[in-house]
Design an enzyme around this catalytic site. Structure first.
Site, PDB file in Angstrom:
ATOM      1  N   GLY A   1     -39.366  32.967 -22.535  1.00 43.62           N
ATOM      2  CA  GLY A   1     -39.005  31.966 -21.544  1.00 43.62           C
ATOM      3  C   GLY A   1     -37.497  31.857 -21.411  1.00 43.62           C
ATOM      4  O   GLY A   1     -36.746  32.399 -22.221  1.00 43.62           O
ATOM      5  N   CYS A   2     -37.068  31.153 -20.372  1.00 44.13           N
ATOM      6  CA  CYS A   2     -35.628  31.045 -20.113  1.00 44.13           C
ATOM      7  C   CYS A   2     -34.947  30.201 -21.190  1.00 44.13           C
ATOM      8  O   CYS A   2     -33.979  30.639 -21.816  1.00 44.13           O
ATOM      9  CB  CYS A   2     -35.376  30.485 -18.722  1.00 44.13           C
ATOM     10  SG  CYS A   2     -36.375  29.049 -18.281  1.00 44.13           S
TER      11      CYS A   2
END
Lengths: 346, 346, 346, 346
Positions: free
Chosen positions: D148-149
């Protein structure tokens, strides 16, 4: 590899030239000058370049620039014209992004820029660097005057109409909007985020310096007088330029379909002009970071007023990208070398 | 205290009515309706209202609205016109912020809104709520159709020119820019921050529903046919509307000074129209949150095209503020009661 | 009417004082000073004030200020302290929005502001103008030192926890974000829209001048040493301040419910502190233009770290609004006179 | 040329994959799927791609994907895991940008994503695609779960501290801020420009799905339990992610200089992690459009709390860029092929 010099590299057009050129397959920046930042690494001023270049600013010296195959001026007006005679004498080829050589008439230049032109005798040599009009002359030019951002956007939108004599040249209206980066990196209260964010305004309506440049360009292709009302505006965004162009059809029987066709044919072989399907409304972000100009044509209510929408990135097709396009043409490289950039979306 | 009802209060014009009315010295909101949010406190949807009101949304019931001195419709089009006959029968006075009663010609309304008008017989009763034109009729109106945002900004900018027959009505061009709040609070991909931020675009050029409304208004004051090219645009900001209006002088001897004077005289007694000094470029933020319209007049290059700049806050003078102004006039209150708001700067 | 003077009125806190005071029912601005803009009407610099005031900037003269019931300093630091002895001698009551009198320890002040304090003998007289802590002293103060924006937001968020000894004072962390207006109206490259828009950054982490001010305030209510890690950030917006505050519970049995209750009780009678329901995430825009501070308390994963969210408008509760609140308290007016402003949404 | 398939190409990570891949020297996108947009050209949905690709969306068919050297999933969670067993059986190599295979523990996954995992038996095969930790395993992986970011930004910032056991793992605090593009292209009121522009807020503090992913990753390198307080925030910008990470030094004698050195050594050979000079404050825009992560380390007031700043572009290093980086590693290409992009500044 082509050796490139950049004079005046601390502003936005300077860093944008570097952004493009560090990924150009056939070019290498060998000198970038700044009196104020001499010795400072470019990537300390512009951290986006960390890892892509280790060049530092140096003083502008003719002997260094003379070793370059092409030199860009990314300076305010009134700098290039003072160095130009000497550089041209040395045989250096120059792409000037400033306004110094855009207007052929020295008196007109003086009237708009408020001082005498430093080398009026050179004006005739300068080729106006709009490839969609002057590609052939650019190939052999020693000095290319890169168009302003508004003039690029406005002329590309009007060209097919005016070249074909379809509209009344005496009452053109160009309503244009720019992002704030067009105002450069100078410390001015007017361009603070707190002053321009979440707001919109016109400026320079009594007279903007890009007006005579646009009128000259349109006159050249029309062969007749041109009268333009030009109203620039500022939108709360960094990059992007959107021109909404109005023109009156001379013959109301000219169909929108035929005009659409005309635009598509005119730009069919242009790598950086994209005519959108009829009825489109191009967003400025569809060209953000890219060298494209996207254009759409409308005829509201089927009345006599044609509306052309034309968007560019003011720093790319409106400045540094077009400059590199000119360099590519001058040096016989692929015209889109280094410029095959996809706009950032979202 | 004047009792006020609001039908359809969950959108931006609804919350904006509340922002103004909770500080209005003579008005009290006694009902605000929403089918979807029945029973929900308004300040839970709009926390900016916490501490200012404890009202909750209720179902729209005629018997409740009948107890109000005035009822605002802050609904999409096609809602007010279905309830209107019943409300008017009850003697309720209404300010409709939607488009249902702005256009007098039912056929024209149908053509632009894509469905039959639900009560064409009422259209003639509706007074178009632009106080600068119709103040006297508003005083006694039972139903006021509050103008659209673009129509307000555009008409106020053109009025002095057209009332005095100074310009060619057959070739008017209104190039207007709005903040995104004008699109309302609907969940649409097109209005996501990621879609519209840092970008600029035109929209609706083939035909925007505000076009027939503006042409009707200008025709009324001109007494003759009016042809308008109207091009709306979207800027990356929340509030604000900026119109750049173009018109051709009929007599080129008409001086800019005389036009400036005309504007100043026309609006000398208007509490919410501010004519700026000649040469000004009003920012839209100078009216943010306020009911003012600020106007500046230009004549670029002293040619024949007059350029008028006109800014409003699309949610205030373009919607809820003008609605309250109309209410004040209808009820004989001070016209600026509750509306003496200073725009937020920065 | 209370007569008000403003020293240094050209910046954002100056225009914000005017925005509030022109609608204050019991106050009238009789003098606003600026050396640079002497004689210039305020509304020519700030057109949002057109129609609300016709005052012009004048030179700062003690004899003029001496006729005021209260004088605000909306100046950079190092201005107020040079005029203060003379003003206090004249019996003038002062609300200083600058940093000159916020820190009681002259040596500490010097260390952070880089120069000697001009009147250390006056420091003890100054009352720190956080009404939620010092309301009683403010009533009779001659000199009120209005808190900084970050200190207001951070202290209001921590107060209930620290006053009740619930958390470990030796490891507080305040992660705060401000809009760009906090940087003022100076022409600086760093605050250009093109530099800060569509981007986010921290700044001043090695040491921001608001750190000693916050630590002093928290120490006062705790009675013990306080250690704060304070990290300010800049978001691409004009107004708004959001603090995310972290603190370790001393006793892990302290429930979130009991803490929520504590916050609600602590601020039950505060007109400008709003404790949101448990689980809320206040947006900074819910206080835009208003004097409110909205606070929410969290205990993520039911672990030992309490997270408090606290939002203010940096120019209102963080500056000019709190200054007027202090004035109201000093002069015995209603505390919310002129401050009953609803935040602008959207 | 490597043949690439993209499943779920209508969202922002899909178009971002295309932006990168159309200029990748060794890759070619041969299929991009969407049930909703089948048959529609990608460049009609995303005009920035006009002139760069003429591909159209097609239905997701295993037999088509089976002809690809690598398939990207740019879908919401709960899509990839339903197709994965079949794809892996066919020998297809997959880079999954969704959350389906990021968490190894199926029960933990279910707890945070609210439904059973569709193929828990495959979880063990998935390699967590953070090249700076798992480069070797990625080379031979058939299934890579792209981080994920937030997890990318947070882990890269903490790694050197935690790998070396310098800080107290039981009290980590990650205060992170994202641009709105992280919320995707769904039509949600909460992400309208009018709702989030000119404002700042926290969200998901009670529990964000990236928390268990980050804790798992940090636990892996620490070999011990990790306790993280993770508070995500939303800033009014399109792209960009900024993490401010707090950690308590175990030994207060550990100098900032030694930590700075540690970071520089840790990432010396990483093509996409850039450790800035001590004292830096990286702006998120310095990585806009690029695959870089820029990191700076601070020790405020020389106290015991270390503050690490870590910025990425959430759509590039936080999603599509890292996915291409993983593809390059899996296929033995140059790791930075197609990723040598300079961030857009300004």
């Amino acid at each position: 590899m082509v050796k490139v010099g950049i004079v005046g590299g601390t502003g936005y057009t300077g860093v944008e030239l570097l952004r493009i050129l560090v990924n150009h397959p056939q070019a290498e920046v060998v000198a970038i000058t700044s009196r104020a930042e001499e010795g400072v690494r470019v990537d300390s001023l512009y951290p986006n370049l960390r890892g892509h270049t280790d060049i530092a600013f140096s003083l502008p010296k003719v002997e260094v620039l003379a070793q370059c195959d092409v030199v860009f001026f990314a300076t305010p007006h009134n700098v290039a014209m003072n160095m130009m005679p000497q550089l041209l004498d040395q045989g250096i080829r120059v792409v000037d992004l400033s306004a110094d050589f855009r207007i052929r008439d020295a008196a007109l230049w003086s009237q708009w820029y408020g001082e005498p032109h430093a080398c009026p005798e050179i004006l005739a040599q300068a080729v106006y660097g709009l490839p969609e009009v002057n590609r052939e002359q650019i190939k052999t030019a020693q000095l290319v005057a890169c168009p302003g951002c508004y003039p690029t956007s406005v002329q590309l939108g009007y060209l097919p109409l005016i070249e074909n004599g379809l509209v009344d040249n005496s009452r053109l209206i160009a309503n244009a909007t720019s992002g704030v980066s067009g105002a450069g990196r100078q410390a001015k209260v007017d361009n603070l985020l707190s002053e321009v964010s979440d707001s919109y305004k016109a400026y320079g309506i009594p007279g903007h310096r890009h007006l005579p440049e646009i009128e000259q360009g349109l006159r050249d292709v029309s062969g007749a007088e041109v009268n333009l009302t030009f109203t620039p505006h500022l939108a709360p965004m960094v990059r992007g330029m959107h021109s909404t162009l109005y023109a009156e059809l001379i013959d109301s029987n000219t169909s929108l379909e035929s005009i659409q066709q005309l635009f598509e044919q005119r730009y069919a072989n242009e790598p950086f002009v994209d005519v959108l399907p009829a009825g489109s409304h191009p967003q400025s972000r569809t060209v953000k970071g890219s060298n494209m100009c996207r254009i759409a044509v409308h005829r509201p209510q089927n009345r006599n007023t044609i509306v052309v929408l034309s968007v560019i990135d003011n720093l790319v097709k409106g400045a540094s990208g077009q400059a590199v396009q000119n360099m590519n043409i001058m040096l016989g490289l692929e015209e889109n070398a280094g410029l095959n950039i996809v706009a950032l979306t979202p």
